[in-house]
Design a protein around this motif. Structure first.
Motif, PDB file in Angstrom:
ATOM      1  N   ALA A   5       0.912  -1.193   0.043  1.00 30.68           N
ATOM      2  CA  ALA A   5      -0.040   0.160  -0.047  1.00 30.68           C
ATOM      3  C   ALA A   5       0.717   1.296   0.006  1.00 30.68           C
ATOM      4  CB  ALA A   5      -0.970   0.166   1.342  1.00 30.68           C
TER       5      ALA A   5
ATOM      6  N   HIS B  73      -1.360  -1.384  -5.757  1.00 35.46           N
ATOM      7  CA  HIS B  73      -2.841  -1.285  -5.235  1.00 35.46           C
ATOM      8  C   HIS B  73      -3.596  -2.257  -5.529  1.00 35.46           C
ATOM      9  CE1 HIS B  73      -1.799   2.700  -4.097  1.00 35.46           C
ATOM     10  NE2 HIS B  73      -1.933   3.242  -5.175  1.00 35.46           N
TER      11      HIS B  73
ATOM     12  N   ARG C 235      -7.951   4.176  -3.538  1.00 31.95           N
ATOM     13  CA  ARG C 235      -6.946   4.614  -4.115  1.00 31.95           C
ATOM     14  C   ARG C 235      -6.839   4.234  -5.436  1.00 31.95           C
ATOM     15  NH1 ARG C 235      -4.390   3.613   1.253  1.00 31.95           N
ATOM     16  NH2 ARG C 235      -4.278   1.502   0.839  1.00 31.95           N
TER      17      ARG C 235
ATOM     18  N   ALA D  49      -8.144   0.883  -0.304  1.00 35.13           N
ATOM     19  CA  ALA D  49      -7.209   0.138  -1.244  1.00 35.13           C
ATOM     20  C   ALA D  49      -8.438   0.308  -2.573  1.00 35.13           C
ATOM     21  CB  ALA D  49      -6.835  -1.308  -0.956  1.00 35.13           C
TER      22      ALA D  49
END
Length: 318
Positions: A208, A227, A243, A240
């Motif tokens: 991450a 990711h 993102r 996650a």
């Protein structure tokens, strides 16, 4: 004394000497093992205490917010937006800085809590950012990086030490995006996290943070891969999914950009963590980009996701 008796005595003395050496070696090994056990026990107890304090001083505000990961993309030298901390949050930050700084200063030469001391300096750095005292934050980052570097050198088989070193380098790099005097250390974060992952390929946090470090260096293909790995390892990680959705939406390379996939991951982030405004903000943004104001507004107003795609269900609900 006959030759046979002399030889027997010499042999007995030799065996006794060997026995003493063996006993001394065994005792030394046992003392070393005991010292290691005591070190690990102190480290574990300290970690439990830090967890409780983090709940009060850090998690109530959020590490991502303090590092300004959830705000607009920064440009070096641009004045950062205010963190808009409430008076209560500012008071928590001040108390946190006082505690962690005092702990770090009192234990800076204590070998039994080296790891905890290094993490305390990292917390000081984060909270100094919360007070918008960037110079002090930079000094605290330098201290924590130096200590984690030393620990990683002393214990090269500990993936958690390289993880924390990478985290500290990433935090220092994030500070540099707002404060030009700070060193840009995203590349160093990448190197440390590579080592952590080499030691433990299931270390989700390392992927991450490395993904964010890749993104900061415009290594978008590598960032997307990291990711996706986080989601493979922890499918229920809402951050996650957010993102990945953000990056799929914003990346400029045509072969990497995928607005449809970005929408899928934004929906998943909201499904997993519906009260997080960052998740809903991303979903609303993606709908607005598609000129779908109704769904964008529904995302902001916290309509249930399974109603968003069905206007009839919305009407029935009302």
């Amino acid at each position: 004394m006959c030759i046979r008796d002399r030889l027997w005595r010499e042999r007995s003395n030799t065996l006794l000497a060997l026995d003493r050496e063996s006993v001394q070696r065994t005792q030394a090994i046992e003392q070393k093992q005991l010292a290691q056990e005591q070190y690990e026990r102190a480290e574990a107890n300290l970690e439990l205490a830090m967890e409780a304090l983090d709940e009060a001083y850090l998690r109530s505000i959020g590490e991502a917010k303090l590092l300004r990961e959830t705000g607009p993309s920064p440009r070096s030298g641009v004045v950062p937006p205010s963190l808009d901390l409430s008076p209560e949050e500012k008071e928590l930050v001040k108390r946190g800085v006082e505690f962690y700084d005092r702990f770090a200063q009192q234990n800076r030469d204590n070998p039994g809590v080296q790891f905890g001391t290094a993490k305390a300096y990292y917390r000081v750095a984060l909270l100094q950012i919360g007070l918008e005292e960037d110079e002090q934050a930079g000094q605290a980052f330098a201290e924590t990086i130096a200590r984690f570097e030393q620990l990683a050198h002393q214990f090269p088989n500990r993936p958690d030490y390289f993880l924390e070193l990478g985290r500290a380098y990433f935090g220092q790099g994030q500070l540099s995006r707002w404060w030009p005097s700070a060193a840009n250390t995203f590349a160093q974060a990448e190197v440390a996290l590579n080592k952590a992952i080499a030691l433990d390929s299931n270390l989700t946090e390392a992927y991450a943070i490395r993904g964010k470090a890749y993104d900061a260096q415009a290594k978008h293909a590598e960032a997307l891969a990291d990711h996706r790995t986080v989601i493979e390892l922890t499918p229920t990680d809402a951050a996650a999914h957010r993102r990945l959705g953000q990056l799929l939406n914003l990346v400029q390379e045509a072969g990497l950009r995928d607005h449809d996939a970005a929408l899928v991951h934004a929906k998943k982030a909201v499904e997993l963590d519906p009260t997080n405004p960052a998740n809903r903000g991303l979903l609303a943004q993606l709908y607005w980009q598609r000129f779908n104001d109704k769904k964008a507004a529904a995302a902001v107003w916290q309509e249930e996701l399974d109603h968003i795609d069905d206007p009839l269900k919305i009407a029935k609900k009302r």
